[in-house]
Design a protein around this motif. Sequence first.
Motif, PDB file in Angstrom:
ATOM      1  N   LYS A   2      -4.855  46.981 -31.160  1.00 10.79           N
ATOM      2  CA  LYS A   2      -3.769  46.116 -32.019  1.00 10.79           C
ATOM      3  C   LYS A   2      -3.859  44.688 -32.056  1.00 10.79           C
ATOM      4  O   LYS A   2      -4.453  44.040 -31.363  1.00 10.79           O
ATOM      5  CB  LYS A   2      -2.450  46.269 -30.901  1.00 10.79           C
ATOM      6  N   TYR A   4      -2.639  41.008 -33.345  1.00 14.87           N
ATOM      7  CA  TYR A   4      -1.322  40.210 -33.093  1.00 14.87           C
ATOM      8  C   TYR A   4      -1.688  38.750 -33.986  1.00 14.87           C
ATOM      9  O   TYR A   4      -2.538  38.478 -34.054  1.00 14.87           O
ATOM     10  CB  TYR A   4      -0.956  39.828 -31.760  1.00 14.87           C
ATOM     11  N   ASP A   7       1.982  36.213 -31.330  1.00 20.06           N
ATOM     12  CA  ASP A   7       2.814  37.061 -30.443  1.00 20.06           C
ATOM     13  C   ASP A   7       3.386  38.315 -31.269  1.00 20.06           C
ATOM     14  O   ASP A   7       4.100  39.055 -30.429  1.00 20.06           O
ATOM     15  CB  ASP A   7       3.368  36.320 -29.604  1.00 20.06           C
ATOM     16  N   GLU A   8       3.019  38.591 -32.349  1.00 20.68           N
ATOM     17  CA  GLU A   8       3.922  39.930 -32.987  1.00 20.68           C
ATOM     18  C   GLU A   8       2.688  40.562 -33.622  1.00 20.68           C
ATOM     19  O   GLU A   8       2.055  40.381 -34.055  1.00 20.68           O
ATOM     20  CB  GLU A   8       4.761  39.244 -34.176  1.00 20.68           C
ATOM     21  N   MET A   9       2.879  41.696 -33.005  1.00 15.43           N
ATOM     22  CA  MET A   9       1.987  42.668 -33.251  1.00 15.43           C
ATOM     23  C   MET A   9       2.099  43.237 -34.968  1.00 15.43           C
ATOM     24  O   MET A   9       3.241  43.483 -35.376  1.00 15.43           O
ATOM     25  CB  MET A   9       2.072  44.308 -32.917  1.00 15.43           C
ATOM     26  N   ILE A  10       1.041  43.164 -35.820  1.00 18.50           N
ATOM     27  CA  ILE A  10       1.153  43.279 -37.317  1.00 18.50           C
ATOM     28  C   ILE A  10       0.350  44.392 -37.801  1.00 18.50           C
ATOM     29  O   ILE A  10       1.214  45.119 -38.595  1.00 18.50           O
ATOM     30  CB  ILE A  10       0.687  42.042 -38.144  1.00 18.50           C
ATOM     31  N   ASP A  12      -1.916  48.132 -36.233  1.00 20.12           N
ATOM     32  CA  ASP A  12      -2.502  49.121 -35.147  1.00 20.12           C
ATOM     33  C   ASP A  12      -3.661  49.592 -36.156  1.00 20.12           C
ATOM     34  O   ASP A  12      -3.398  50.208 -36.901  1.00 20.12           O
ATOM     35  CB  ASP A  12      -1.753  50.047 -34.483  1.00 20.12           C
ATOM     36  N   PHE A  68      -6.653  44.421 -27.589  1.00 19.11           N
ATOM     37  CA  PHE A  68      -6.091  43.619 -28.455  1.00 19.11           C
ATOM     38  C   PHE A  68      -6.631  42.498 -29.156  1.00 19.11           C
ATOM     39  O   PHE A  68      -7.629  41.825 -28.471  1.00 19.11           O
ATOM     40  CB  PHE A  68      -4.844  42.981 -27.338  1.00 19.11           C
ATOM     41  N   ASP A  70      -6.022  38.682 -31.098  1.00 18.21           N
ATOM     42  CA  ASP A  70      -4.748  37.915 -31.500  1.00 18.21           C
ATOM     43  C   ASP A  70      -5.590  36.879 -32.699  1.00 18.21           C
ATOM     44  O   ASP A  70      -6.301  36.118 -32.399  1.00 18.21           O
ATOM     45  CB  ASP A  70      -4.287  36.821 -30.376  1.00 18.21           C
ATOM     46  N   ASN A  72      -4.522  34.008 -34.565  1.00 17.86           N
ATOM     47  CA  ASN A  72      -3.575  32.682 -34.085  1.00 17.86           C
ATOM     48  C   ASN A  72      -4.041  31.346 -34.679  1.00 17.86           C
ATOM     49  O   ASN A  72      -5.356  31.027 -33.912  1.00 17.86           O
ATOM     50  CB  ASN A  72      -3.196  32.745 -32.589  1.00 17.86           C
TER      51      ASN A  72
END
Length: 91
Positions: A2, A4, A7-10, A12, A68, A70, A72
């Motif tokens: 996943k 992200y 903090d928002e999953m964009i 999979d 996961f 991220d 960011n």
Amino acid sequence: MKIYIKDEMIIDTEQVSCFKVFKNTKYDFQLIAFCGGETIVLESYDDIDIIQNDLSIIMHHLYIGTEFLDLNNGCLLYTSPRPRDLSTSRM
């Protein structure tokens, strides 16, 4: 895996058919994913070397089974793969 952003999953990655780098202008690049017929912009960049590095990191983490990732502020943060069950690993 996943992925992200803020903090928002964009996405999979099980749904991703491919990742591509799109060049808008000389200094404007986008990392995009094709997901179930939909195009999703993961991140925008102004340096081709950074986007190539990030794409390499994503592919590496897909390969090793990271759960996961991220994306960011142009900085990749990730969680490690699950620890191995040492009773089943070969030494």
